[in-house]
Design an enzyme around this catalytic site. Structure first.
Site, PDB file in Angstrom:
ATOM      1  N   ALA A   1      46.395  -2.419 -18.107  1.00 31.62           N
ATOM      2  CA  ALA A   1      45.183  -1.866 -18.741  1.00 31.62           C
ATOM      3  C   ALA A   1      45.472  -0.774 -19.773  1.00 31.62           C
ATOM      4  CB  ALA A   1      44.234  -1.341 -17.673  1.00 31.62           C
TER       5      ALA A   1
ATOM      6  N   ASP B   1      55.956  -3.742 -12.822  1.00 30.52           N
ATOM      7  CA  ASP B   1      56.111  -5.087 -13.396  1.00 30.52           C
ATOM      8  C   ASP B   1      55.430  -6.039 -12.409  1.00 30.52           C
ATOM      9  OD1 ASP B   1      56.881  -7.627 -14.089  1.00 30.52           O
ATOM     10  OD2 ASP B   1      58.980  -7.112 -14.450  1.00 30.52           O
TER      11      ASP B   1
ATOM     12  N   TYR C   1      52.631 -20.713 -22.197  1.00 25.54           N
ATOM     13  CA  TYR C   1      51.425 -19.884 -22.024  1.00 25.54           C
ATOM     14  C   TYR C   1      50.264 -20.726 -21.494  1.00 25.54           C
ATOM     15  CZ  TYR C   1      47.724 -16.574 -23.459  1.00 25.54           C
ATOM     16  OH  TYR C   1      46.643 -15.723 -23.494  1.00 25.54           O
TER      17      TYR C   1
ATOM     18  N   LYS D   1      48.184 -20.342 -18.001  1.00 19.82           N
ATOM     19  CA  LYS D   1      46.747 -20.064 -17.994  1.00 19.82           C
ATOM     20  C   LYS D   1      45.946 -21.181 -17.308  1.00 19.82           C
ATOM     21  CE  LYS D   1      46.945 -16.030 -19.927  1.00 19.82           C
ATOM     22  NZ  LYS D   1      46.528 -14.825 -19.190  1.00 19.82           N
TER      23      LYS D   1
ATOM     24  N   ILE E   1      40.550 -12.806 -29.205  1.00 20.43           N
ATOM     25  CA  ILE E   1      40.146 -11.404 -29.045  1.00 20.43           C
ATOM     26  C   ILE E   1      41.105 -10.526 -29.853  1.00 20.43           C
ATOM     27  CG2 ILE E   1      39.584  -9.581 -27.364  1.00 20.43           C
ATOM     28  CD1 ILE E   1      37.996 -12.202 -26.878  1.00 20.43           C
TER      29      ILE E   1
HETATM   30  P1  NAD Z   1      48.125  -7.086 -24.824  1.00 20.07           P
HETATM   31  O1  NAD Z   1      49.497  -7.547 -25.157  1.00 20.07           O
HETATM   32  O2  NAD Z   1      47.467  -6.116 -25.736  1.00 20.07           O
HETATM   33  O3  NAD Z   1      48.069  -6.495 -23.345  1.00 20.07           O
HETATM   34  C1  NAD Z   1      48.749  -7.090 -22.296  1.00 20.07           C
HETATM   35  C2  NAD Z   1      48.952  -6.072 -21.195  1.00 20.07           C
HETATM   36  O4  NAD Z   1      49.739  -6.661 -20.159  1.00 20.07           O
HETATM   37  C3  NAD Z   1      49.687  -4.843 -21.692  1.00 20.07           C
HETATM   38  O5  NAD Z   1      49.050  -3.687 -21.202  1.00 20.07           O
HETATM   39  C4  NAD Z   1      51.074  -4.986 -21.073  1.00 20.07           C
HETATM   40  O6  NAD Z   1      51.721  -3.770 -20.802  1.00 20.07           O
HETATM   41  C5  NAD Z   1      50.762  -5.743 -19.788  1.00 20.07           C
HETATM   42  N1  NAD Z   1      51.942  -6.444 -19.286  1.00 20.07           N
HETATM   43  C6  NAD Z   1      52.718  -7.325 -19.936  1.00 20.07           C
HETATM   44  N2  NAD Z   1      53.747  -7.712 -19.149  1.00 20.07           N
HETATM   45  C7  NAD Z   1      53.598  -7.059 -17.969  1.00 20.07           C
HETATM   46  C8  NAD Z   1      54.329  -7.039 -16.763  1.00 20.07           C
HETATM   47  N3  NAD Z   1      55.437  -7.774 -16.581  1.00 20.07           N
HETATM   48  N4  NAD Z   1      53.904  -6.241 -15.762  1.00 20.07           N
HETATM   49  C9  NAD Z   1      52.806  -5.476 -15.934  1.00 20.07           C
HETATM   50  N5  NAD Z   1      52.051  -5.472 -17.046  1.00 20.07           N
HETATM   51  C10 NAD Z   1      52.455  -6.233 -18.054  1.00 20.07           C
HETATM   52  O7  NAD Z   1      47.267  -8.412 -24.699  1.00 20.07           O
HETATM   53  P2  NAD Z   1      45.686  -8.649 -24.543  1.00 20.07           P
HETATM   54  O8  NAD Z   1      45.270  -9.416 -25.743  1.00 20.07           O
HETATM   55  O9  NAD Z   1      44.997  -7.410 -24.169  1.00 20.07           O
HETATM   56  O10 NAD Z   1      45.692  -9.674 -23.321  1.00 20.07           O
HETATM   57  C11 NAD Z   1      45.235  -9.359 -22.013  1.00 20.07           C
HETATM   58  C12 NAD Z   1      45.077 -10.644 -21.233  1.00 20.07           C
HETATM   59  O11 NAD Z   1      44.112 -11.477 -21.889  1.00 20.07           O
HETATM   60  C13 NAD Z   1      46.357 -11.470 -21.161  1.00 20.07           C
HETATM   61  O12 NAD Z   1      46.448 -12.084 -19.897  1.00 20.07           O
HETATM   62  C14 NAD Z   1      46.150 -12.512 -22.239  1.00 20.07           C
HETATM   63  O13 NAD Z   1      46.893 -13.679 -21.988  1.00 20.07           O
HETATM   64  C15 NAD Z   1      44.667 -12.749 -22.123  1.00 20.07           C
HETATM   65  N6  NAD Z   1      44.052 -13.343 -23.321  1.00 20.07           N
HETATM   66  C16 NAD Z   1      44.088 -12.699 -24.519  1.00 20.07           C
HETATM   67  C17 NAD Z   1      43.483 -13.286 -25.623  1.00 20.07           C
HETATM   68  C18 NAD Z   1      43.455 -12.625 -26.973  1.00 20.07           C
HETATM   69  O14 NAD Z   1      42.973 -13.272 -27.918  1.00 20.07           O
HETATM   70  N7  NAD Z   1      43.902 -11.389 -27.124  1.00 20.07           N
HETATM   71  C19 NAD Z   1      42.864 -14.526 -25.496  1.00 20.07           C
HETATM   72  C20 NAD Z   1      42.859 -15.155 -24.257  1.00 20.07           C
HETATM   73  C21 NAD Z   1      43.455 -14.539 -23.172  1.00 20.07           C
END
Ligand code: NAD
Length: 245
Positions: free
Chosen positions: A11, A61, A153, A157, A186
């Site tokens: 988060a 992690d 990915y 998912k 997003i």
């Molecule tokens: P982001 O890269 O900004 O954030 C991802 C978060 O996950 C970061 O805070 C990171 O530190 C954390 N993270 C990564 N590896 C980790 C690990 N091994 N242990 C603990 N934490 C870890 O990405 P986001 O866009 O905010 O994505 C958040 C979620 O939403 C993800 O699951 C992503 O797949 C999903 N998502 C995002 C989008 C988009 O368009 N951004 C679309 C569909 C789904």
């Protein structure tokens, strides 16, 4: 949401940060994890404290089983209970199958999918004891329709959807709900890596003609976390501006 306690993974930035802000704004205490960036985690703690709720960050992690079990124990010690789990942490390691190596496949599955198993297994003990709980797992439009260059990915998912529907069936009789949010495009650091023309193409194809924001996902999470959705479980909520329509 008032006086509930939520645990949100990943988060410190992006969608997870948006979910944490909306939860706090609705009176919910927020335990959250971060991976590396302590500065961002500290700034979120400060941001959330303004809402007069309890908040604390944990460095972890989420792909490591033993660490996740300890994390939930620590959250219970610090917060006293747990009502809501949001599995949000995720990564991408995109490549065409021709060029994708085993490490990048395994890594994405471990962080995106195995983490959901780890966290749900650790949290179910307290949900079973409380005879109540809401689990929200963040999947993706890509987990539903696939995407060239993202087979690792997409597999992770899609796996989240199958896992969540199974957990909804297993735990429903104990008043524990498990639902999925499938965001579309997003605007976060994850998507900022994409080339400009790919972003433009995505946005043109979205019926609502804009990318989503972390707050769009946060608002949907409040619905699935709260009693507003008390008769909803095992569902995939598409928060994608109509992308899949
Ligand atoms: P982001 O890269 O900004 O954030 C991802 C978060 O996950 C970061 O805070 C990171 O530190 C954390 N993270 C990564 N590896 C980790 C690990 N091994 N242990 C603990 N934490 C870890 O990405 P986001 O866009 O905010 O994505 C958040 C979620 O939403 C993800 O699951 C992503 O797949 C999903 N998502 C995002 C989008 C988009 O368009 N951004 C679309 C569909 C789904």
């Amino acid at each position: 949401m008032k006086d509930k306690i939520a645990l949100i993974t990943g988060a410190s930035r992006g969608i997870g940060r948006g979910i944490a802000a909306v939860f706090a704004n609705n009176g919910c205490s927020v335990a959250f994890t971060y991976n590396n960036n302590k500065e961002m985690a500290d700034s979120l703690e400060k941001e959330l404290a303004v809402y007069n709720i309890k908040t604390k960050s944990y460095k972890i992690d989420v792909s490591k089983f033993d660490d996740t079990q300890k994390l939930v124990e620590d959250v219970l010690k610090d917060f006293g209970s747990l009502d809501i789990l949001v599995n949000n942490a995720g990564i991408t390691k995109d490549n065409l199958l021709l060029r994708m190596n085993e490490e990048d496949f395994n890594n994405v599955i471990d962080v995106n999918l195995k983490s959901v198993f780890n966290m749900t297994k650790a949290s179910q003990k307290v949900f079973l004891k409380n005879r109540s709980g809401s689990i929200i797992n963040i999947s993706s439009v890509v987990g539903v329709k696939g995407n060239a260059g993202q087979s690792n990915y997409a597999a992770s998912k899609s796996g989240i959807i199958g896992f969540s529907k199974s957990i909804a069936l297993e735990l429903g009789s104990r008043n524990i709900r498990c639902n999925v949010i499938a965001p579309g495009f997003i605007q976060t650091e994850m998507t900022s890596k994409l080339p400009e023309e790919v972003i433009k193409k995505w946005e043109t194809a979205i019926p609502l003609k804009r990318g989503g924001t972390p707050l769009d996902i946060g608002n949907s999470c409040v619905f699935l976390a709260s009693d507003l959705s008390s008769y909803i479980t095992g569902q995939v909520l598409h928060v994608d501006g109509g992308m899949l329509t």
